[in-house]
Design a protein around this motif. Structure first.
Motif, PDB file in Angstrom:
ATOM      1  N   GLY A 112       0.799  -1.227   0.000  1.00 44.78           N
ATOM      2  CA  GLY A 112       0.000   0.000   0.000  1.00 44.78           C
ATOM      3  C   GLY A 112       0.825   1.267   0.000  1.00 44.78           C
ATOM      4  O   GLY A 112       0.346   2.320  -0.383  1.00 44.78           O
ATOM      5  N   GLY A 113       2.053   1.179   0.446  1.00 48.54           N
ATOM      6  CA  GLY A 113       2.950   2.319   0.409  1.00 48.54           C
ATOM      7  C   GLY A 113       2.436   3.518   1.178  1.00 48.54           C
ATOM      8  O   GLY A 113       1.666   3.396   2.128  1.00 48.54           O
ATOM      9  N   ILE A 114       2.865   4.687   0.737  1.00 55.32           N
ATOM     10  CA  ILE A 114       2.460   5.933   1.389  1.00 55.32           C
ATOM     11  C   ILE A 114       1.556   6.770   0.488  1.00 55.32           C
ATOM     12  O   ILE A 114       1.295   7.925   0.775  1.00 55.32           O
ATOM     13  CB  ILE A 114       3.692   6.751   1.827  1.00 55.32           C
ATOM     14  N   GLY A 115       1.116   6.183  -0.611  1.00 57.98           N
ATOM     15  CA  GLY A 115       0.208   6.882  -1.507  1.00 57.98           C
ATOM     16  C   GLY A 115       0.891   7.665  -2.607  1.00 57.98           C
ATOM     17  O   GLY A 115       0.234   8.324  -3.409  1.00 57.98           O
ATOM     18  N   LEU A 116       2.204   7.590  -2.654  1.00 55.05           N
ATOM     19  CA  LEU A 116       2.946   8.347  -3.660  1.00 55.05           C
ATOM     20  C   LEU A 116       2.745   7.789  -5.064  1.00 55.05           C
ATOM     21  O   LEU A 116       2.761   8.546  -6.039  1.00 55.05           O
ATOM     22  CB  LEU A 116       4.429   8.345  -3.285  1.00 55.05           C
ATOM     23  N   THR A 117       2.514   6.488  -5.180  1.00 54.22           N
ATOM     24  CA  THR A 117       2.321   5.870  -6.499  1.00 54.22           C
ATOM     25  C   THR A 117       1.163   6.518  -7.236  1.00 54.22           C
ATOM     26  O   THR A 117       1.282   6.868  -8.411  1.00 54.22           O
ATOM     27  CB  THR A 117       2.067   4.355  -6.362  1.00 54.22           C
TER      28      THR A 117
END
Length: 93
Positions: free
Chosen positions: A72-77
């Motif tokens: 899920g990452g940090i939303g940067l994608t």
């Protein structure tokens, strides 16, 4: 047994979007760099892994960052994907 076209679309996984994949790679590179600055993989004093640990710690950080993005990452994608999509379509200003 025939399967309706609607059911086929539900069963088939979506085609990978190369632009979204590149955006995810960029997020992983960013996270790997931030993990390095946070001290993850820094050589330990005493009984550390020696020169091998120093040489391969960047690979560990990159894999951990890639796993973070897959989770899920940090939303940067998504932000990068939108920016690249708009510039690709000519909407960038």
């Amino acid at each position: 047994m025939d399967v309706s076209p609607v059911a086929q679309k539900l069963v088939q996984p979506p085609k990978p979007n190369p632009l979204r994949e590149k955006a995810a790679e960029l997020e992983a590179a960013f996270l790997a760099e931030m993990l390095g600055h946070a001290g993850l993989g820094a050589a330990r004093d005493g009984f550390g892994g020696g020169i091998g640990e120093e040489q391969f710690s960047s690979f560990l950080r990159q894999e951990q960052a890639t796993a973070m993005v897959k989770a899920g990452g940090i939303g940067l994608t998504e932000v990068l994907f939108r920016a690249m999509s708009s510039s690709e379509s000519g909407d960038a200003q």
